[in-house]
Design an enzyme around this catalytic site. Structure first.
Site, mmCIF file in Angstrom:
data_model
loop_
_atom_site.group_PDB
_atom_site.id
_atom_site.type_symbol
_atom_site.label_atom_id
_atom_site.label_comp_id
_atom_site.label_asym_id
_atom_site.label_seq_id
_atom_site.Cartn_x
_atom_site.Cartn_y
_atom_site.Cartn_z
ATOM 1 N N ASP A 1 63.810 9.889 -41.673
ATOM 2 C CA ASP A 1 63.796 11.223 -41.056
ATOM 3 C C ASP A 1 63.898 12.321 -42.101
ATOM 4 O OD1 ASP A 1 63.512 10.774 -38.431
ATOM 5 O OD2 ASP A 1 65.590 11.175 -37.882
ATOM 6 N N LYS B 1 59.363 16.614 -40.941
ATOM 7 C CA LYS B 1 58.530 17.823 -41.052
ATOM 8 C C LYS B 1 58.554 18.420 -42.450
ATOM 9 C CE LYS B 1 60.041 18.992 -36.489
ATOM 10 N NZ LYS B 1 61.150 19.651 -35.870
ATOM 11 N N MET C 1 71.629 22.236 -33.535
ATOM 12 C CA MET C 1 70.314 22.823 -33.226
ATOM 13 C C MET C 1 70.458 24.151 -32.463
ATOM 14 S SD MET C 1 68.283 19.341 -32.157
ATOM 15 C CE MET C 1 69.681 18.402 -31.558
HETATM 16 N N1 SAH Z 1 71.761 12.648 -35.776
HETATM 17 C C1 SAH Z 1 72.131 13.863 -36.471
HETATM 18 C C2 SAH Z 1 71.753 15.105 -35.683
HETATM 19 C C3 SAH Z 1 70.256 15.279 -35.525
HETATM 20 S S1 SAH Z 1 69.831 16.771 -34.704
HETATM 21 C C4 SAH Z 1 73.629 13.833 -36.743
HETATM 22 O O1 SAH Z 1 74.333 12.996 -36.198
HETATM 23 O O2 SAH Z 1 74.097 14.668 -37.541
HETATM 24 C C5 SAH Z 1 69.585 17.881 -36.066
HETATM 25 C C6 SAH Z 1 70.700 18.893 -36.135
HETATM 26 O O3 SAH Z 1 71.860 18.318 -36.709
HETATM 27 C C7 SAH Z 1 70.416 20.101 -36.999
HETATM 28 O O4 SAH Z 1 69.662 21.072 -36.310
HETATM 29 C C8 SAH Z 1 71.808 20.593 -37.273
HETATM 30 O O5 SAH Z 1 72.352 21.259 -36.142
HETATM 31 C C9 SAH Z 1 72.557 19.295 -37.442
HETATM 32 N N2 SAH Z 1 72.641 18.860 -38.848
HETATM 33 C C10 SAH Z 1 72.124 17.745 -39.380
HETATM 34 N N3 SAH Z 1 72.449 17.625 -40.682
HETATM 35 C C11 SAH Z 1 73.212 18.705 -40.975
HETATM 36 C C12 SAH Z 1 73.890 19.146 -42.146
HETATM 37 N N4 SAH Z 1 73.845 18.460 -43.287
HETATM 38 N N5 SAH Z 1 74.602 20.304 -42.056
HETATM 39 C C13 SAH Z 1 74.687 20.998 -40.914
HETATM 40 N N6 SAH Z 1 74.066 20.619 -39.783
HETATM 41 C C14 SAH Z 1 73.346 19.495 -39.815
#
Ligand code: SAH
Length: 264
Positions: A36, A58, A175
């Site tokens: 991803d 993306k 998000m």
């Molecule tokens: N499975 C992932 C979430 C995927 S949805 C998890 O458990 O973290 C994607 C969203 O996750 C982003 O839009 C943001 O809100 C958050 N996100 C993912 N990585 C991040 C990071 N390093 N710092 C802050 N927000 C993050």
């Protein structure tokens, strides 16, 4: 039906040190990795030299790979006997479609293992020293997406705010950056404007940034500081625990952007 196996692996929020041992072992044993967007390059570099790595996000401005293509590729590679690792940011089962992928694989007769990762909603607040359920301020925590799935009913944020206020729940919004202005308006229907808020971008990465503000100033703070995705927004008075951070990043109600301690 042909057999096959796939491991859904949580890569955590970015810092390779936050991988579990199980995740590391799965990555090191993979012959095909489907990776991803939000998975950091240092983690992908842990794959063995002969492994095939397919980026399905993306990055670089490309359109993201259609979900159906990813699922087909996982199934066919697993059935061909590849050691397939589906590497996902954070935890595979917190947003990000891990549940759908596991269902699809199982329906195709492919067995699935899931390895947890540290989700961004935990890593972000922890990076700032915020305890999500500090008992002086909260009795629980809600992980919620600010992005509505097309065609589904949006969450009732006004009701959620009232419940969070009454039951003392911390809200961790994934998000939510694109819709922050609307979320702010709705949340103000049930939570006071002085409710503490932290926004953490790129949690656990060298380019981590954050701001601390109030619910009443959420959107202004995001715009004023140029904060962007990927970020988590933490809403609740547990954020006042951030006073434990070094002085340059702990001022409230509207702190300047501060890099994380290690790069400060
Ligand atoms: N499975 C992932 C979430 C995927 S949805 C998890 O458990 O973290 C994607 C969203 O996750 C982003 O839009 C943001 O809100 C958050 N996100 C993912 N990585 C991040 C990071 N390093 N710092 C802050 N927000 C993050």
């Amino acid at each position: 039906m042909k057999q096959g196996h796939c491991t859904l692996v949580g890569a955590g929020p970015g810092d390779p040190e936050l991988l579990t041992l199980k995740a590391l072992r799965a990555i090191e044993a993979a012959s095909l990795l489907l990776v991803d967007d939000l998975v950091s390059d240092e983690i992908v570099a842990l794959a063995p030299p002969g492994a095939r790595v397919v980026r399905v996000g993306k990055r670089g401005g490309c359109k993201s790979t259609p979900q159906a293509f990813i699922e087909r590729l996982m199934v066919s590679a697993a059935q061909d006997g590849e050691r397939v690792v589906r590497l996902k940011g954070g935890d595979p089962f917190i947003f990000g479609r891990g549940g759908e992928e596991a269902e699809h694989l199982r329906a195709a007769g492919v067995t699935v293992d899931v390895v947890n990762g540290i989700t961004a909603g935990l890593a972000g607040p922890t990076a700032l020293g915020v305890a999500l359920t500090h008992r002086d301020h909260a009795q629980g925590v809600v992980f919620i997406t600010g992005h509505n799935r097309p065609g589904s009913d949006p969450a009732d944020w006004r009701q959620l705010a009232a419940t969070a206020h009454q039951a003392r729940l911390t809200l961790v919004i994934y998000m939510g950056m694109a819709s922050a202005q609307r979320l702010q308006q709705d949340l103000l229907a049930g939570l006071p404007a002085h409710t503490q808020v932290a926004i953490v971008q790129n949690a656990s990465r060298p380019d981590q940034r954050h701001a601390v503000t109030t619910l009443g100033r959420l959107h202004d703070t995001i715009v004023g500081h140029g904060l962007a995705s990927p970020s988590v927004i933490v809403v609740g008075d547990v954020v006042s625990g951030i006073a434990a951070l070094p002085a340059d990043s702990g001022q409230m109600p509207d702190t300047p952007i501060a890099p994380q301690a290690r790069s400060a």
